[in-house]
Design an enzyme around this catalytic site. Structure first.
Site, PDB file in Angstrom:
ATOM      1  N   ASP A   9       4.057   0.734  12.249  1.00  0.00           N
ATOM      2  CA  ASP A   9       2.835   0.104  11.713  1.00  0.00           C
ATOM      3  C   ASP A   9       2.652  -1.321  12.226  1.00  0.00           C
ATOM      4  O   ASP A   9       1.577  -1.897  12.043  1.00  0.00           O
ATOM      5  CB  ASP A   9       2.862   0.102  10.176  1.00  0.00           C
ATOM      6  CG  ASP A   9       2.815   1.516   9.621  1.00  0.00           C
ATOM      7  OD1 ASP A   9       3.119   1.706   8.429  1.00  0.00           O
ATOM      8  OD2 ASP A   9       2.507   2.442  10.398  1.00  0.00           O
ATOM      9  N   ARG A  64      -8.589  -0.556   4.309  1.00  0.00           N
ATOM     10  CA  ARG A  64      -7.763   0.515   3.743  1.00  0.00           C
ATOM     11  C   ARG A  64      -6.402  -0.032   3.332  1.00  0.00           C
ATOM     12  O   ARG A  64      -5.757   0.493   2.430  1.00  0.00           O
ATOM     13  CB  ARG A  64      -7.563   1.638   4.764  1.00  0.00           C
ATOM     14  CG  ARG A  64      -8.797   2.425   5.080  1.00  0.00           C
ATOM     15  CD  ARG A  64      -8.448   3.671   5.844  1.00  0.00           C
ATOM     16  NE  ARG A  64      -7.387   4.392   5.155  1.00  0.00           N
ATOM     17  CZ  ARG A  64      -6.670   5.357   5.745  1.00  0.00           C
ATOM     18  NH1 ARG A  64      -6.884   5.667   6.996  1.00  0.00           N
ATOM     19  NH2 ARG A  64      -5.727   5.981   5.075  1.00  0.00           N
ATOM     20  N   CYS A 116      -6.052   8.023   9.322  1.00  0.00           N
ATOM     21  CA  CYS A 116      -6.317   7.349  10.600  1.00  0.00           C
ATOM     22  C   CYS A 116      -6.019   8.276  11.781  1.00  0.00           C
ATOM     23  O   CYS A 116      -5.143   9.111  11.733  1.00  0.00           O
ATOM     24  CB  CYS A 116      -5.423   6.115  10.728  1.00  0.00           C
ATOM     25  SG  CYS A 116      -6.095   4.715   9.863  1.00  0.00           S
ATOM     26  N   LYS A 149       0.851  -1.210   0.000  1.00  0.00           N
ATOM     27  CA  LYS A 149       0.000   0.000   0.000  1.00  0.00           C
ATOM     28  C   LYS A 149       0.883   1.255   0.000  1.00  0.00           C
ATOM     29  O   LYS A 149       0.677   2.166  -0.799  1.00  0.00           O
ATOM     30  CB  LYS A 149      -0.891   0.025   1.237  1.00  0.00           C
ATOM     31  CG  LYS A 149      -1.525   1.380   1.553  1.00  0.00           C
ATOM     32  CD  LYS A 149      -2.473   1.360   2.734  1.00  0.00           C
ATOM     33  CE  LYS A 149      -1.851   1.733   4.025  1.00  0.00           C
ATOM     34  NZ  LYS A 149      -1.612   3.155   4.256  1.00  0.00           N
ATOM     35  N   ASN A 150       1.879   1.288   0.890  1.00  0.00           N
ATOM     36  CA  ASN A 150       2.619   2.531   1.100  1.00  0.00           C
ATOM     37  C   ASN A 150       3.681   2.815   0.048  1.00  0.00           C
ATOM     38  O   ASN A 150       4.299   3.877   0.078  1.00  0.00           O
ATOM     39  CB  ASN A 150       3.213   2.549   2.513  1.00  0.00           C
ATOM     40  CG  ASN A 150       2.118   2.682   3.560  1.00  0.00           C
ATOM     41  OD1 ASN A 150       0.963   2.973   3.236  1.00  0.00           O
ATOM     42  ND2 ASN A 150       2.461   2.431   4.802  1.00  0.00           N
ATOM     43  N   ARG A 184      -1.219  14.804  12.939  1.00  0.00           N
ATOM     44  CA  ARG A 184      -0.690  14.530  11.596  1.00  0.00           C
ATOM     45  C   ARG A 184      -0.345  15.861  10.904  1.00  0.00           C
ATOM     46  O   ARG A 184      -0.920  16.224   9.920  1.00  0.00           O
ATOM     47  CB  ARG A 184      -1.694  13.732  10.758  1.00  0.00           C
ATOM     48  CG  ARG A 184      -2.229  12.447  11.327  1.00  0.00           C
ATOM     49  CD  ARG A 184      -1.202  11.351  11.587  1.00  0.00           C
ATOM     50  NE  ARG A 184      -0.525  10.817  10.441  1.00  0.00           N
ATOM     51  CZ  ARG A 184      -0.927   9.729   9.771  1.00  0.00           C
ATOM     52  NH1 ARG A 184      -2.052   9.163  10.088  1.00  0.00           N
ATOM     53  NH2 ARG A 184      -0.205   9.255   8.761  1.00  0.00           N
TER      54      ARG A 184
HETATM   55  C1  EPZ Z   1       3.757   7.090   6.384  1.00  0.00           C
HETATM   56  O1  EPZ Z   1       2.929   8.082   6.976  1.00  0.00           O
HETATM   57  C2  EPZ Z   1       2.894   5.843   6.270  1.00  0.00           C
HETATM   58  N1  EPZ Z   1       1.739   6.120   5.432  1.00  0.00           N
HETATM   59  C3  EPZ Z   1       2.423   5.416   7.659  1.00  0.00           C
HETATM   60  O2  EPZ Z   1       1.696   4.193   7.501  1.00  0.00           O
HETATM   61  C4  EPZ Z   1       3.654   5.143   8.526  1.00  0.00           C
HETATM   62  O3  EPZ Z   1       3.219   4.818   9.829  1.00  0.00           O
HETATM   63  C5  EPZ Z   1       4.529   6.408   8.574  1.00  0.00           C
HETATM   64  O4  EPZ Z   1       4.887   6.809   7.232  1.00  0.00           O
HETATM   65  C6  EPZ Z   1       5.813   6.182   9.370  1.00  0.00           C
HETATM   66  O5  EPZ Z   1       6.539   5.153   8.806  1.00  0.00           O
HETATM   67  C7  EPZ Z   1       1.884   6.064   4.086  1.00  0.00           C
HETATM   68  O6  EPZ Z   1       2.963   5.827   3.571  1.00  0.00           O
HETATM   69  C8  EPZ Z   1       0.643   6.304   3.273  1.00  0.00           C
HETATM   70  P1  EPZ Z   1       5.630  10.575   8.536  1.00  0.00           P
HETATM   71  P2  EPZ Z   1       3.414   9.641   7.013  1.00  0.00           P
HETATM   72  O7  EPZ Z   1       5.454  11.831   7.773  1.00  0.00           O
HETATM   73  O8  EPZ Z   1       4.164   9.950   5.797  1.00  0.00           O
HETATM   74  C9  EPZ Z   1       5.518  13.835  11.949  1.00  0.00           C
HETATM   75  C10 EPZ Z   1      -0.151   2.761   7.694  1.00  0.00           C
HETATM   76  O9  EPZ Z   1      -0.622   2.194   8.693  1.00  0.00           O
HETATM   77  N2  EPZ Z   1       5.387  14.826  10.877  1.00  0.00           N
HETATM   78  O10 EPZ Z   1       6.873   9.763   8.347  1.00  0.00           O
HETATM   79  O11 EPZ Z   1       2.232  10.467   7.364  1.00  0.00           O
HETATM   80  C11 EPZ Z   1       4.276  12.945  12.068  1.00  0.00           C
HETATM   81  O12 EPZ Z   1       3.282  13.559  12.859  1.00  0.00           O
HETATM   82  C12 EPZ Z   1       0.283   4.215   7.789  1.00  0.00           C
HETATM   83  O13 EPZ Z   1       0.031   2.212   6.580  1.00  0.00           O
HETATM   84  C13 EPZ Z   1       5.436  16.184  11.203  1.00  0.00           C
HETATM   85  O14 EPZ Z   1       5.564  16.562  12.360  1.00  0.00           O
HETATM   86  O15 EPZ Z   1       4.386   9.598   8.267  1.00  0.00           O
HETATM   87  C14 EPZ Z   1       4.814  11.703  12.718  1.00  0.00           C
HETATM   88  O16 EPZ Z   1       4.882  11.897  14.112  1.00  0.00           O
HETATM   89  C15 EPZ Z   1      -0.036   4.829   9.141  1.00  0.00           C
HETATM   90  N3  EPZ Z   1       5.308  17.113  10.225  1.00  0.00           N
HETATM   91  C16 EPZ Z   1       6.232  11.597  12.152  1.00  0.00           C
HETATM   92  O17 EPZ Z   1       6.550  12.897  11.633  1.00  0.00           O
HETATM   93  C17 EPZ Z   1       5.164  16.751   8.900  1.00  0.00           C
HETATM   94  O18 EPZ Z   1       5.058  17.657   8.030  1.00  0.00           O
HETATM   95  C18 EPZ Z   1       6.383  10.589  11.030  1.00  0.00           C
HETATM   96  O19 EPZ Z   1       5.396  10.889  10.077  1.00  0.00           O
HETATM   97  C19 EPZ Z   1       5.116  15.370   8.582  1.00  0.00           C
HETATM   98  C20 EPZ Z   1       5.247  14.430   9.584  1.00  0.00           C
END
Ligand code: EPZ
Length: 438
Positions: A325, A417, A134, A40-41, A139
Site C-alpha cells: 500500500d 476511501r 480498487c 481503515k484496514n 482480486r
Molecule cells: C488487504 O486486501 C488490504 N485491504 C489491502 O489494502 C492490502 O493491500 C492487502 O490486504 C495486502 O496487504 C483491506 O484490508 C481492506 P490479500 P486483501 O487477500 O485482503 C491474492 C488499501 O489500499 N488472493 O492479502 O484483498 C490477492 O489477489 C488496500 O488499503 C488470492 O489469490 O489482500 C493478492 O494478490 C488495497 N485469493 C494477494 O492474495 C484470495 O482468495 C494478497 O491479497 C485472496 C487473495
C-alpha cells in the site's frame, strides 16, 4: 442511512461522494506536525465483527472515510442500528436478521467479502455479490471460499451472486497456500463461534489481523497465535459487546512520511504506529531521511534537508516486509530521487497505475511485468493527472508536492476511501494545497 454528526456529514457530502479537484503548488518544503487517523484496514474487519455480537459495541478513533460509511450501510441492511458521531461509531447488532446484502454497496469495496464470515457466524447464511474495490489487479476470493467451505459452509454461485449456508459451523484445520489478509479475517470471523478448534496455517500477520483478534478476544473469543502466522481458535457459545480504541493507520502515516521525502522540510507525525513501520523507516533512512523516533509519545520526526537518493532494489512483501500500500507513494519519491531504483510489486498484479501519469509529469520509468525501473530525475513538471485508485491517488498528490508548478488531481473520491482529509493534513504540514468541487 446513518451519517456522522453535522460536521462530518457536511464533510463527507462535500468532499467524499462527489467529484473534486485537488490543486497542489509544488516545491514548498513541509513543516509542522500532524496526527494520524484511525486505521481503515483495522476498522473494516472490526465493524464486520460487530455483526457477531448481540449488543451495542462502541468503536473510538474510527476514521471518517467512505469505506467506513459503506460498511456501516451494509451493517444497517443486515439489521444493525448504527450511530456515527465524529470519530465514534456505535453498532447495535441485537436484531441482525437479513443475510442478503445489497450489491450497490457490496460492489463499492473489496472488504465487503469478509461479511460472509460474519453473517455465517451469526445467521449461518449469507447472500452477497462478488465484491468490488480498487482496480489494482486480480482480486480472486478462492481462498476465502475454501476457508469457509472447510468450516462447513455450502457455497453456490450464480453469475456474480454468491450464496453460502451452513448449520452451526464446525472447526477445521485450514492451510492457506499464500498469505491473504481478507481470507484470514473471513475464517477468523466464521470460526470464533464454530464448534471445536480451528487452526489457520500461513495466516496473514499484518497488524490489522492482530487488531481484529484483540477486538474478538475482548468480546470473549478464544484466539492465540496471531503474531506467528499459525492461529488457533476455540469456538465459544457467545460474544459480548465491547468498547474498542482503533489503532492509528500505518499506511496514512507512511504516506505523509513519503510526502515529506518528496517536498523536503521537517515534519512530526503524532500517534504514529512506529512498531508497524519498521521496514518503511529503514527505507526512508537509507534514502537520506533523518529520523528521530519517540516510542513513549508515539512520535516520528523526519527531516529531509538534502535531495533524496534511491536504493538499488526494493520489493513489496507481506508484513513485516515493505507494504504494497506504500509502493505508489514510494514510486512518487523515487522518480525525483538521485540514482536508479528497481521496484518490484509482489502482492498485486496491477499496482503500477500511476506510471502513465508520472511519465506525463516527466518521470523516467521503464515498466516490466511486475516491476518498474526508475531513473530518478531532478525535476517533475506539474500536470493535470487522474487518480484511478486509492493509494495511487495519494501518490499523485505526493508527486505534485515535488513537481514545479501546479498539479491538479481529479477523481479524488478514490482518495477519500482511505484518507479522512489528505488536503487538511498536508495543509497542516505547510503544503500549498487546496480542494474544489467540480
Ligand atoms: C488487504 O486486501 C488490504 N485491504 C489491502 O489494502 C492490502 O493491500 C492487502 O490486504 C495486502 O496487504 C483491506 O484490508 C481492506 P490479500 P486483501 O487477500 O485482503 C491474492 C488499501 O489500499 N488472493 O492479502 O484483498 C490477492 O489477489 C488496500 O488499503 C488470492 O489469490 O489482500 C493478492 O494478490 C488495497 N485469493 C494477494 O492474495 C484470495 O482468495 C494478497 O491479497 C485472496 C487473495
Amino acid at each position: 442511512m446513518t451519517l456522522p454528526d453535522d460536521h462530518a456529514k457536511d464533510y463527507i457530502e462535500k468532499y467524499m461522494t462527489q467529484d473534486a479537484i485537488i490543486k497542489v503548488q509544488g516545491k514548498y518544503p513541509l513543516q509542522g506536525s500532524v496526527r494520524i487517523q484511525g486505521s481503515k484496514n483495522a476498522t473494516l474487519p472490526v465493524l464486520a465483527a460487530c455483526l457477531l455480537i448481540p449488543g451495542k459495541c462502541v468503536i473510538h478513533n474510527c476514521p471518517i472515510i467512505t469505506d467506513v460509511m459503506y460498511m456501516l450501510r451494509l451493517l444497517e441492511y443486515a439489521g444493525c442500528i448504527v450511530t456515527w458521531k465524529g470519530n465514534q461509531v456505535t453498532v447495535d447488532a441485537c436484531n441482525v436478521k437479513e443475510f442478503r446484502l445489497p450489491g450497490e454497496y457490496v460492489k463499492k469495496m473489496r472488504s465487503s467479502v469478509i461479511l460472509m464470515g460474519a453473517l455465517l457466524g451469526r445467521l449461518h447464511e449469507v447472500g452477497i455479490d462478488y465484491p468490488g474495490g480498487c482496480v489494482i489487479g486480480e482480486r480472486p476470493i478462492d481462498q476465502h471460499l475454501r476457508g469457509l467451505e472447510a468450516l462447513g459452509a455450502k457455497i453456490s454461485m450464480e453469475g456474480n451472486y454468491i450464496h453460502a449456508s451452513s448449520g452451526k459451523l464446525q472447526g477445521a484445520k485450514i492451510a492457506f497456500p499464500s498469505s491473504s489478509v481478507g481470507a484470514t479475517q473471513n475464517v477468523l470471523l466464521a470460526s470464533v463461534m464454530a464448534r471445536g478448534e480451528t487452526r489457520i496455517q500461513n495466516a496473514a500477520k499484518e497488524p490489522e489481523i492482530a487488531a481484529l483478534c484483540s477486538f474478538l478476544r475482548l468480546a470473549g473469543a478464544d484466539i492465540v497465535g496471531e503474531e506467528t502466522g499459525q492461529i488457533t481458535i476455540h469456538g465459544v457459545e457467545e460474544l459480548h459487546p465491547v468498547e474498542f480504541d482503533m489503532m492509528p493507520d500505518r499506511i496514512v502515516a507512511g504516506t505523509y512520511l513519503f510526502a515529506a521525502m518528496a517536498a523536503g522540510g521537517e515534519i512530526c507525525i503524532k500517534e504514529a504506529p512506529i512498531m508497524h513501520l519498521t521496514q518503511v523507516l529503514h527505507v526512508l533512512e537509507n534514502m537520506g531521511g533523518e529520523l528521530k523516533l519517540r516510542q513513549e509519545s508515539q512520535e516520528i520526526e523526519l527531516r529531509v534537508k538534502e535531495r533524496t537518493k534511491n536504493l538499488s532494489y526494493i520489493e513489496t512483501n507481506v508484513y513485516p516486509g515493505f507494504p504494497t500500500d506504500l509502493q505508489s507513494p514510494l514510486l512518487s519519491v523515487a522518480v525525483v530521487s538521485e540514482g536508479k531504483l528497481l521496484l518490484k510489486e509482489r502482492i498485486f498484479s496491477g499496482r503500477f497505475k500511476i506510471v502513465e501519469e508520472l511519465r506525463r509529469m516527466g518521470a523516467d520509468i521503464t515498466e516490466y511485468s511486475n516491476s518498474v525501473l526508475i531513473r530518478g530525475s531532478s525535476c517533475l513538471e506539474g500536470r493535470n493527472v487522474i487518480a484511478r485508485e486509492l493509494r495511487g491517488g495519494a501518490a499523485l498528490v505526493i508527486a505534485g508536492l515535488a513537481a514545479s508548478g501546479i498539479t491538479m488531481v481529479t477523481d479524488t473520491r478514490y482518495i477519500s476511501r482511505g484518507y479522512e482529509d489528505i488536503v487538511r493534513d498536508l495543509r497542516t504540514l505547510g503544503a500549498h494545497i487546496s480542494i474544489n468541487k467540480i
